[in-house]
Design a protein around this motif. Sequence first.
Motif, PDB file in Angstrom:
ATOM      1  N   ARG A 194      46.682 -20.329   5.910  1.00  0.00           N
ATOM      2  CA  ARG A 194      46.108 -19.729   7.117  1.00  0.00           C
ATOM      3  C   ARG A 194      45.610 -20.800   8.074  1.00  0.00           C
ATOM      4  O   ARG A 194      45.850 -20.717   9.295  1.00  0.00           O
ATOM      5  CB  ARG A 194      44.977 -18.777   6.726  1.00  0.00           C
ATOM      6  CG  ARG A 194      44.174 -18.225   7.900  1.00  0.00           C
ATOM      7  CD  ARG A 194      45.073 -17.561   8.949  1.00  0.00           C
ATOM      8  NE  ARG A 194      45.524 -16.248   8.526  1.00  0.00           N
ATOM      9  CZ  ARG A 194      46.608 -15.658   9.010  1.00  0.00           C
ATOM     10  NH1 ARG A 194      47.376 -16.294   9.914  1.00  0.00           N
ATOM     11  NH2 ARG A 194      46.958 -14.458   8.616  1.00  0.00           N
ATOM     12  N   GLU A 195      44.942 -21.817   7.571  1.00  0.00           N
ATOM     13  CA  GLU A 195      44.446 -22.890   8.438  1.00  0.00           C
ATOM     14  C   GLU A 195      45.602 -23.637   9.095  1.00  0.00           C
ATOM     15  O   GLU A 195      45.521 -24.015  10.273  1.00  0.00           O
ATOM     16  CB  GLU A 195      43.583 -23.860   7.628  1.00  0.00           C
ATOM     17  CG  GLU A 195      42.996 -24.973   8.476  1.00  0.00           C
ATOM     18  CD  GLU A 195      42.092 -25.909   7.699  1.00  0.00           C
ATOM     19  OE1 GLU A 195      41.502 -26.820   8.319  1.00  0.00           O
ATOM     20  OE2 GLU A 195      41.977 -25.742   6.463  1.00  0.00           O
ATOM     21  N   PRO A 199      45.850 -18.275  13.422  1.00  0.00           N
ATOM     22  CA  PRO A 199      45.460 -16.875  13.204  1.00  0.00           C
ATOM     23  C   PRO A 199      46.528 -15.839  13.526  1.00  0.00           C
ATOM     24  O   PRO A 199      46.365 -14.665  13.174  1.00  0.00           O
ATOM     25  CB  PRO A 199      44.262 -16.710  14.145  1.00  0.00           C
ATOM     26  CG  PRO A 199      44.561 -17.661  15.271  1.00  0.00           C
ATOM     27  CD  PRO A 199      45.236 -18.845  14.645  1.00  0.00           C
ATOM     28  N   ASN A 200      47.625 -16.240  14.173  1.00  0.00           N
ATOM     29  CA  ASN A 200      48.556 -15.240  14.711  1.00  0.00           C
ATOM     30  C   ASN A 200      49.822 -15.022  13.891  1.00  0.00           C
ATOM     31  O   ASN A 200      50.647 -14.186  14.258  1.00  0.00           O
ATOM     32  CB  ASN A 200      48.934 -15.626  16.144  1.00  0.00           C
ATOM     33  CG  ASN A 200      47.733 -15.656  17.066  1.00  0.00           C
ATOM     34  OD1 ASN A 200      46.840 -14.807  16.975  1.00  0.00           O
ATOM     35  ND2 ASN A 200      47.690 -16.640  17.955  1.00  0.00           N
ATOM     36  N   ILE A 201      50.000 -15.767  12.811  1.00  0.00           N
ATOM     37  CA  ILE A 201      51.165 -15.583  11.949  1.00  0.00           C
ATOM     38  C   ILE A 201      50.803 -14.621  10.825  1.00  0.00           C
ATOM     39  O   ILE A 201      49.892 -14.901  10.039  1.00  0.00           O
ATOM     40  CB  ILE A 201      51.644 -16.917  11.352  1.00  0.00           C
ATOM     41  CG1 ILE A 201      52.103 -17.875  12.447  1.00  0.00           C
ATOM     42  CG2 ILE A 201      52.774 -16.686  10.342  1.00  0.00           C
ATOM     43  CD1 ILE A 201      53.353 -17.435  13.183  1.00  0.00           C
ATOM     44  N   PRO A 202      51.452 -13.457  10.717  1.00  0.00           N
ATOM     45  CA  PRO A 202      51.163 -12.552   9.594  1.00  0.00           C
ATOM     46  C   PRO A 202      51.469 -13.236   8.265  1.00  0.00           C
ATOM     47  O   PRO A 202      52.510 -13.874   8.106  1.00  0.00           O
ATOM     48  CB  PRO A 202      52.113 -11.368   9.847  1.00  0.00           C
ATOM     49  CG  PRO A 202      52.391 -11.406  11.318  1.00  0.00           C
ATOM     50  CD  PRO A 202      52.412 -12.865  11.672  1.00  0.00           C
ATOM     51  N   ARG A 221      39.527  -9.442  -1.538  1.00  0.00           N
ATOM     52  CA  ARG A 221      38.435  -9.633  -0.570  1.00  0.00           C
ATOM     53  C   ARG A 221      38.567 -10.971   0.152  1.00  0.00           C
ATOM     54  O   ARG A 221      38.243 -11.074   1.344  1.00  0.00           O
ATOM     55  CB  ARG A 221      37.092  -9.523  -1.293  1.00  0.00           C
ATOM     56  CG  ARG A 221      36.756  -8.074  -1.652  1.00  0.00           C
ATOM     57  CD  ARG A 221      35.468  -7.934  -2.420  1.00  0.00           C
ATOM     58  NE  ARG A 221      35.102  -6.525  -2.570  1.00  0.00           N
ATOM     59  CZ  ARG A 221      34.228  -6.071  -3.467  1.00  0.00           C
ATOM     60  NH1 ARG A 221      33.627  -6.928  -4.291  1.00  0.00           N
ATOM     61  NH2 ARG A 221      33.953  -4.776  -3.538  1.00  0.00           N
ATOM     62  N   ALA A 222      39.060 -11.978  -0.552  1.00  0.00           N
ATOM     63  CA  ALA A 222      39.304 -13.266   0.105  1.00  0.00           C
ATOM     64  C   ALA A 222      40.415 -13.139   1.142  1.00  0.00           C
ATOM     65  O   ALA A 222      40.330 -13.711   2.239  1.00  0.00           O
ATOM     66  CB  ALA A 222      39.661 -14.319  -0.936  1.00  0.00           C
ATOM     67  N   LEU A 223      41.459 -12.383   0.808  1.00  0.00           N
ATOM     68  CA  LEU A 223      42.569 -12.189   1.745  1.00  0.00           C
ATOM     69  C   LEU A 223      42.115 -11.438   2.990  1.00  0.00           C
ATOM     70  O   LEU A 223      42.619 -11.703   4.098  1.00  0.00           O
ATOM     71  CB  LEU A 223      43.707 -11.424   1.063  1.00  0.00           C
ATOM     72  CG  LEU A 223      44.395 -12.114  -0.127  1.00  0.00           C
ATOM     73  CD1 LEU A 223      45.538 -11.252  -0.640  1.00  0.00           C
ATOM     74  CD2 LEU A 223      44.891 -13.508   0.249  1.00  0.00           C
ATOM     75  N   LEU A 226      40.705 -13.797   5.338  1.00  0.00           N
ATOM     76  CA  LEU A 226      41.755 -14.644   5.911  1.00  0.00           C
ATOM     77  C   LEU A 226      42.725 -13.850   6.793  1.00  0.00           C
ATOM     78  O   LEU A 226      43.694 -14.407   7.299  1.00  0.00           O
ATOM     79  CB  LEU A 226      42.529 -15.344   4.788  1.00  0.00           C
ATOM     80  CG  LEU A 226      41.720 -16.341   3.946  1.00  0.00           C
ATOM     81  CD1 LEU A 226      42.512 -16.751   2.704  1.00  0.00           C
ATOM     82  CD2 LEU A 226      41.361 -17.569   4.782  1.00  0.00           C
ATOM     83  N   ASN A 227      42.454 -12.564   6.957  1.00  0.00           N
ATOM     84  CA  ASN A 227      43.270 -11.683   7.801  1.00  0.00           C
ATOM     85  C   ASN A 227      44.733 -11.655   7.346  1.00  0.00           C
ATOM     86  O   ASN A 227      45.663 -11.769   8.151  1.00  0.00           O
ATOM     87  CB  ASN A 227      43.189 -12.107   9.267  1.00  0.00           C
ATOM     88  CG  ASN A 227      43.745 -11.039  10.208  1.00  0.00           C
ATOM     89  OD1 ASN A 227      43.703  -9.839   9.897  1.00  0.00           O
ATOM     90  ND2 ASN A 227      44.299 -11.460  11.334  1.00  0.00           N
TER      91      ASN A 227
END
Length: 384
Positions: A194-195, A199-202, A221-223, A226-227
Amino acid sequence: MKIASVRGTEFTFPTRRSVDTAGHSHPGPEGLGKMALLTITTDEGHNGYAFAPPEVIRPHVLEAFVRKVLVGQNPFQREQLWHGLEHWQRGSAGQLTDRALAAVDQALWDLAGRALGQPVYRLIGGYRDKVPAYGSTMCGDELPGGLSTPEEYAAFAVQLVERGYKAIKLHTWMPPVSFAPSVSMDIKACAAVREAVGPNIPLMLDGYHNYSRIDALTIGRALEKLNFTWFEEMMNEQSMASYAWLADQLDIPIVGPESLSGKHHSRADWVKAGACDILRAGVPGVGGISPTLKVAHLAESFGMQCEVHGNGAANLAVCAAIKNCRWYERGLLHPFLDYDEVPAYLNTLADPMDADGYVHLSQLPGLGEDINFAYIEAHTRNTY
């Protein structure tokens, strides 16, 4: 028109994929792989084809079941033929698998498309001519520079975005990797990716398949923080109650079932039980294109997506034929392998992807596989 013959052809081809003791694919030294081609021929000379592992299209399966049901019948009566074969599963002692049913159904659809001069995806719905793909990684490994650390997953994810993929699914570490399964490592890999991609890549996760409820909840819950777009096959799918429990605890969509037997029947049970938010089916796993469409239309009736599991021409055709599937699963991918390299038994890729991340459907009649028959003939080991 009647079906005149059903035959299998086993052949070899060069591959750099190896399989570990748990059945997961990884890069390896170049060797020879085995594949089988199922061919259904009519009395008017039309052919339909399907590739499958030799253990799926075995000589005994063709002789004891498939020929008994198909030969002499109208190849366009696929539903009748599928049910005729499925009837034999009860007494086959596990020999007539859903994957064998899928190969036959796929070959019948391919035959119909070739005979009618139409791509199969149009015959079964024809919703679109190109499908966005997500890059689906191989499972984690312990190969330096491969997928052995969260940082390597992150670096590979950046490469996939540069290639054009607009979404990525991680398969993380599973036994026999020495430290697997590991809740903390799975979460670290997801956070690193994710980093790396922003933020915009599924992003999706398909990790270890036998976590406990509490471990799955911790990862889920962690996911959410991380959206991530969805969470897939994190527990044993034979426990539908566990999935219903988890779906009730989390906001992230739960996808399933992937590997559970039961064809469209078990998927209906999952919808009723609230065990998933997005339904899952793939052509080999549920017994063919025909039952995969039933799963997709079932999902649509309940206002749900149906994400098709796996790559290949048949799954791609279903993705292009229905509205309620967002992605095509392209892979499995690894830093050491070139997915865009054409297999020796094909002349062109079945799922070419452009720089914008779209896989374009072949306009060839049938399933669109451009088969290299000369190669197969030259490398045949057995016909039956």
